[in-house]
Scaffold this active site. Sequence first.
Site, mmCIF file in Angstrom:
data_model
loop_
_atom_site.group_PDB
_atom_site.id
_atom_site.type_symbol
_atom_site.label_atom_id
_atom_site.label_comp_id
_atom_site.label_asym_id
_atom_site.label_seq_id
_atom_site.Cartn_x
_atom_site.Cartn_y
_atom_site.Cartn_z
ATOM 1 N N ASP A 10 4.890 1.749 -3.423
ATOM 2 C CA ASP A 10 4.277 2.299 -5.077
ATOM 3 C C ASP A 10 4.915 3.814 -5.113
ATOM 4 O O ASP A 10 4.801 4.402 -3.912
ATOM 5 C CB ASP A 10 2.701 1.942 -5.520
ATOM 6 N N ASP A 12 3.786 6.624 -8.208
ATOM 7 C CA ASP A 12 3.052 7.240 -8.921
ATOM 8 C C ASP A 12 1.336 6.975 -7.838
ATOM 9 O O ASP A 12 1.315 6.244 -8.055
ATOM 10 C CB ASP A 12 2.769 7.764 -9.717
ATOM 11 N N ASP A 169 -1.658 1.673 -5.289
ATOM 12 C CA ASP A 169 -3.019 2.028 -5.602
ATOM 13 C C ASP A 169 -3.688 1.548 -7.282
ATOM 14 O O ASP A 169 -4.755 2.196 -7.337
ATOM 15 C CB ASP A 169 -3.241 3.790 -5.691
#
Length: 220
Positions: A10, A12, A169
């Site tokens: 991922d 960000d 995250d």
Amino acid sequence: MPAVRAVLFDLDGTLLDTALDFYWVIDKMLADRQRPPVDRATFRQYVSEGARAMVSQAFDLPATTAQTDQLLTEFLTLYQHNLMVEARLFEGLEQLLEQLEAREIPWGIVTNKPERFSRLILQKLKLDRRCATLICPEHVSNRKPDPESLHLACEQLHCRPEEAIYLGDHLRDIEAGLAAGMPTIACAWGYLHKDDDPESWQADHVIRDTRELGALLNCL
């Protein structure tokens, strides 16, 4: 688990600490309206929820009002013109990418961030030629947590999902990886909400410090 043939991130909150740019943008918008800056610890929790959630939280507005829409347009325009003002790779991630490249393991990015931002960020970081695949919402019909984007990334990297690993995250990252049949790593250094519990996401591994990541991938 088969040997890892590809690593997908991922963007960000996993590979890139973009919150630093989002602080700058939202604080400028607030200052232009004679309002105080955001509380960064609180605001950080909303970064992985996307631009609308960030604007809604910063201005204390519902997510679906006309005023929120106007502020969102301003936010995205300002962000596009000020990418990578302060944002940077999380500590240790550049070394990890170099480690993967030395092992000839391709790496890529699967993100819900629009391509116009993601591609420019990679160019500014001089990662665009190193990144083996970049999958954004424009490339699929269904964004994460649907597994479509991860399946597409694996097709482009010529590997089966079980031969790749996905790092994220947010719960939706892990849900996408699980739905794709892909091993997953929950990155607890990212933009977690105070109520998030990565241990409950059913990821194969939960890592709280980027320095642990290289050692883990070396064992896979």
